[in-house]
Motif scaffolding. Structure first.
Motif, PDB file in Angstrom:
ATOM      1  N   GLY B 416       3.349   1.560   9.730  1.00 63.64           N
ATOM      2  CA  GLY B 416       2.801   1.279   8.401  1.00 63.64           C
ATOM      3  C   GLY B 416       1.564   0.405   8.491  1.00 63.64           C
ATOM      4  N   THR B 417       0.547   0.908   9.206  1.00 62.18           N
ATOM      5  CA  THR B 417      -0.649   0.125   9.490  1.00 62.18           C
ATOM      6  C   THR B 417      -1.732   0.349   8.444  1.00 62.18           C
ATOM      7  OG1 THR B 417      -0.159   0.510  11.814  1.00 62.18           O
ATOM      8  CG2 THR B 417      -2.303  -0.453  11.309  1.00 62.18           C
ATOM      9  N   MET B 418      -1.966  -0.640   7.600  1.00 62.04           N
ATOM     10  CA  MET B 418      -3.117  -0.553   6.694  1.00 62.04           C
ATOM     11  C   MET B 418      -4.383  -0.564   7.547  1.00 62.04           C
ATOM     12  SD  MET B 418      -2.020  -3.198   3.672  1.00 62.04           S
ATOM     13  CE  MET B 418      -3.546  -3.077   2.735  1.00 62.04           C
ATOM     14  N   GLY B 419      -5.373   0.212   7.134  1.00 68.06           N
ATOM     15  CA  GLY B 419      -6.612   0.285   7.910  1.00 68.06           C
ATOM     16  C   GLY B 419      -6.588   1.389   8.945  1.00 68.06           C
ATOM     17  N   PHE B 420      -5.492   2.161   8.989  1.00 71.61           N
ATOM     18  CA  PHE B 420      -5.376   3.254   9.962  1.00 71.61           C
ATOM     19  C   PHE B 420      -6.173   4.483   9.546  1.00 71.61           C
ATOM     20  CE2 PHE B 420      -3.174   7.290  10.924  1.00 71.61           C
ATOM     21  CZ  PHE B 420      -3.224   7.281  12.309  1.00 71.61           C
ATOM     22  N   GLY B 421      -6.120   4.799   8.253  1.00 71.41           N
ATOM     23  CA  GLY B 421      -6.575   6.103   7.780  1.00 71.41           C
ATOM     24  C   GLY B 421      -8.030   6.423   8.055  1.00 71.41           C
ATOM     25  N   PHE B 422      -8.912   5.459   7.831  1.00 70.18           N
ATOM     26  CA  PHE B 422     -10.338   5.770   7.976  1.00 70.18           C
ATOM     27  C   PHE B 422     -10.744   6.006   9.431  1.00 70.18           C
ATOM     28  CE2 PHE B 422     -14.879   4.053   7.684  1.00 70.18           C
ATOM     29  CZ  PHE B 422     -15.405   5.334   7.616  1.00 70.18           C
TER      30      PHE B 422
END
Lengths: 166, 563
Positions: B416-422
């Protein structure tokens, strides 16, 4: 499920970071190692680790699976419930005084323990045996003046070779 | 012939067919970067932060099915990759991370930019290596690639001291025979026969697939299997794309934010066929109440997953592909086993649940985030590669974008890593230059790796970023609303940069949309505009993700929100 003492024998590659990996697997998953003994096997590239752990069968199965998944682990054997010899060793440094020296010598003779070093003020007693024997020995020696002791982890060996690497 | 360590490194990378590296140089890896200068056939993407490199390598691996490769310097370069390594470890993604290290003679001396990265990453890599002796270099790199892809895949880190990269080694070391035997696998026939017996007896079967079907490249066999049984299918977040999202048998995702009908199906099924899953707590919710009436068949490559949280009646420890192949073969010869007639009532019951509580949301004055995603689906016809950040944006995407094909949904599942998507979208775009890649983001998570805008623009990567901008850390806010008396402690994110101007400052295109009736036109324009595009959708600030199973409840006890 019943909590019991388990003995696990692990063959690993003899590399500097392997102990850290094993220990990390235990701490990371919240398992506690009760005792540990490690040394090389007849193949110096492979070490054998004997671990004792308290836990129920579920926990032990999980630990075994985690260990088997590690790349430097060659084999995992659960010796719990198997016909195996288990021993610990302890070195006990006793303060010796004129008064109790006779009593101490008598006790050591009675139990067939060994004095491996002695000086006017101290002696070191070597005892091997099952974990319970070691506990008993300490209880017996306590009133005679234990100065310090070092105790090994349990070593264990199955009486019969059930698999290729023993 | 004598070669330097760095030359050997590239020789082996080429043997492993590496043509793409995501990285960032520094003192300890200067010899590697100097050697890279001579290799035009290896494309290096210079990121703006090492976390961007590791996530990009992850996205690249997921989109391409190949091993992602990441190269960073020692010390902070190495520690900046740790989140991404843990992320790949949780989701079983094959990555090889090469970190620089101070010279062997300085290791342990608290040297400048020294850190014990193998120590730090031991619990979050599949394996890691510190190469102390140049003689072992070639062999170690080969091993690393083998380990990353073998069995249940995962990240492998190789720590490369500077002097090892500079050392001269005899080339003949490379011809040192390096072969890896395939891992021993147990025969599956007996377990499969038992599984088939349970299938034969079942009246309410349900198939539940996970990331293992995708990682095992078994989606074809999986689809055939479900069709042969005519059995409803649900999946975990990681399993999205393994089964077509438009198929009548598809029930959507299950679990905490699963569909009503998927959660009802699992709570009433008499047989659960779990393929390539590990029964994560977001899937099971209250373990004791999970699939309470079902016998369980659990197929997974990792013995550790079996009986870890959910006890299986039949467990098959294997790559799921051969298992499905065998079951499919038996089903073709023995159509009697197919319980289609017996399961008629069950399928009618599921259809009723589907009808009763479909996925839905209320329209309003403001833009609804779910509407943005639905419209994106409509415009892309489900053919885009979608990455997500983590939180509400991720759950709405999982719910409202029906994925048709494997490896088109790229999301941080386990960690659940925020900042992963981009950065993952950057990696996916590098892997699939001809495809449309869209990152669905929140205004919180996009700011965690926004510096990679420079990377995307520099390499002319036409990644499209859809920001569902609600001015909140939305998922945490939703929990505060539901479980913490609406005390919005530190979740107000309304102070944010102007994303349109920010995009322009990076040399990308920025678009803003504030009205529901402009959503479609904005999306269309954003998708049609070449290059990197940021679309800032000002959405309903306090929209929630529903259905939701509150922590500690069983899957059948869902909050459905305002419908």
């Amino acid at each position: 499920m019943e909590i019991k003492e388990n003995t696990i024998s692990i063959l690993v590659n003899n590399k500097p970071d392997v102990m850290a990996r094993i220990a990390g697997t235990f701490s990371g998953r919240g398992f506690n190692i009760e005792t540990i003994a490690v040394n090389v096997t007849k193949d110096p590239n492979i070490s054998k680790i004997i671990l004792t752990i308290f836990g129920n069968q579920d926990t032990i199965t999980k630990i075994e699976k985690q260990l088997k998944r590690m790349l430097d682990v060659i084999q995992v054997d659960d010796l719990t419930g198997r016909d195996a010899i288990r021993r610990e060793m302890i070195l006990v440094r006793m303060k010796t005084t004129e008064e109790q020296r006779t009593q101490l010598t008598k006790t050591i003779d009675t139990y067939k323990w060994k004095i491996v070093s002695s000086s006017p003020d101290y002696c070191i007693v070597e005892i091997t045996g099952h974990r319970d024997d070691i506990e008993n020995a300490l209880a017996i020696l306590e009133p005679l003046g234990i100065d310090d002791f070092t105790r090994t982890g349990t070593v264990a060996l199955a009486r019969q070779n059930n698999n290729s690497r023993g | 012939m004598k070669l330097t360590g760095a030359q050997i490194l590239f020789k082996v990378l080429k043997q492993e067919n590496v043509d793409t590296i995501f990285g960032y140089p520094g003192g300890s890896v200067m010899d590697i970067y100097d050697e890279l200068f001579r290799h035009e056939d290896i494309k290096h993407f210079l990121v703006r932060h090492e976390q961007g490199a590791i996530h990009a390598a992850d996205g690249y691996a997921r989109a391409s099915g190949k091993i992602g490769v990441c190269l960073v310097t020692s010390g902070p370069g190495a520690t900046n990759t740790v989140t991404g390594i843990a992320n790949a470890y949780m989701d079983s993604i094959p990555i090889v991370v090469m970190t620089g290290q101070v010279p062997v003679s300085l290791i342990g001396n608290d040297a400048f930019q020294e850190v014990d990265i193998t120590g730090i990453t031991r619990p979050c890599t599949k394996h890691n290596f510190l190469v102390r002796d140049p003689e072992n270099l070639a062999r170690t790199i080969k091993e690393a690639f083998h380990i990353a892809r073998a069995g249940r895949p995962g990240p492998v880190l190789i720590d490369l001291p500077k002097n090892v990269m500079q050392a001269l080694v005899d080339d003949t070391t490379l011809s040192y025979p390096i072969s890896f035997s395939d891992e021993e696998t147990d025969p599956i026939e007996k377990d499969c026969a038992e599984a088939l017996e349970l299938i034969r007896k079942s009246r309410k079967p349900l198939i539940f697939c996970g990331g293992g079907v995708i990682l095992g490249r078994a989606w074809k066999e999986f689809r055939t299997f479900a069709k042969k049984l005519n059995c409803p299918v649900t999946s975990s977040l990681m399993g999205l794309g393994a089964f077509p999202g438009t198929d009548p048998l598809w029930l959507g995702m299950l679990g905490m934010h699963g569909t009503y009908y998927a959660n009802m199906a699992i709570s009433n099924a008499d047989l659960l066929i779990a393929v390539g899953v590990r029964f994560d707590d977001r899937v099971t919710s209250k373990v004791e109440a999970f699939a309470p009436h079902a016998r369980i068949i659990h197929i997974d490559i990792d013995p550790v997953s079996i009986d870890k949280t959910i006890k299986a009646d039949v467990s098959i420890i294997s790559d799921c592909k051969p298992v499905l192949q065998l079951l499919n073969e038996w089903l073709s010869h023995d159509p009697v086993v197919t319980p289609q007639e017996h399961t008629k009532e069950w399928r009618a019951q599921i259809a009723e649940w589907k009808e009763k509580v479909p996925l839905s949301y209320c329209r309003g004055e403001k833009i609804k985030p779910q509407y943005v995603i639905e419209t994106l689906y409509e415009l892309t016809k489900g053919k885009a590669i979608i990455t997500t950040e983590v939180g509400q944006n991720q759950m709405w995407t999982a719910q409202f974008y029906p994925f048709e094909a494997p490896n088109t949904f790229i999301s941080s599942g386990g960690l659940g890593t925020m900042g992963f998507g981009f950065p993952a979208a950057i990696g996916a775009q590098v892997a699939c230059p001809e495809k449309l890649v869209v990152d669905i983001a929140g205004d919180g998570s996009i700011q965690m790796n926004i510096q990679e805008m420079a990377t995307a623009v520099q390499y002319k990567l036409p990644v499209k970023i859809v920001i569902l901008n609600n001015g909140f850390l939305g998922m945490v806010r939703q929990w505060q609303e539901l479980f913490y008396g609406k005390r919005y402690s530190q979740t107000d994110m309304s102070y944010a940069p102007d994303f349109v101007k920010l995009a322009e400052a990076y040399g990308a295109t920025g678009l803003r949309c504030t009205k529901p009736n402009e959503v479609k036109a904005t999306l269309q324009k954003g998708l049609d505009t070449p290059g990197t595009v940021v679309m800032d959708f000002r959405v309903e600030p306090e929209e929630g993700v529903f259905p939701m199973v509150k922590p500690g409840l069983s899957l059948s006890e869902m909050s459905l929100g305002k419908t």
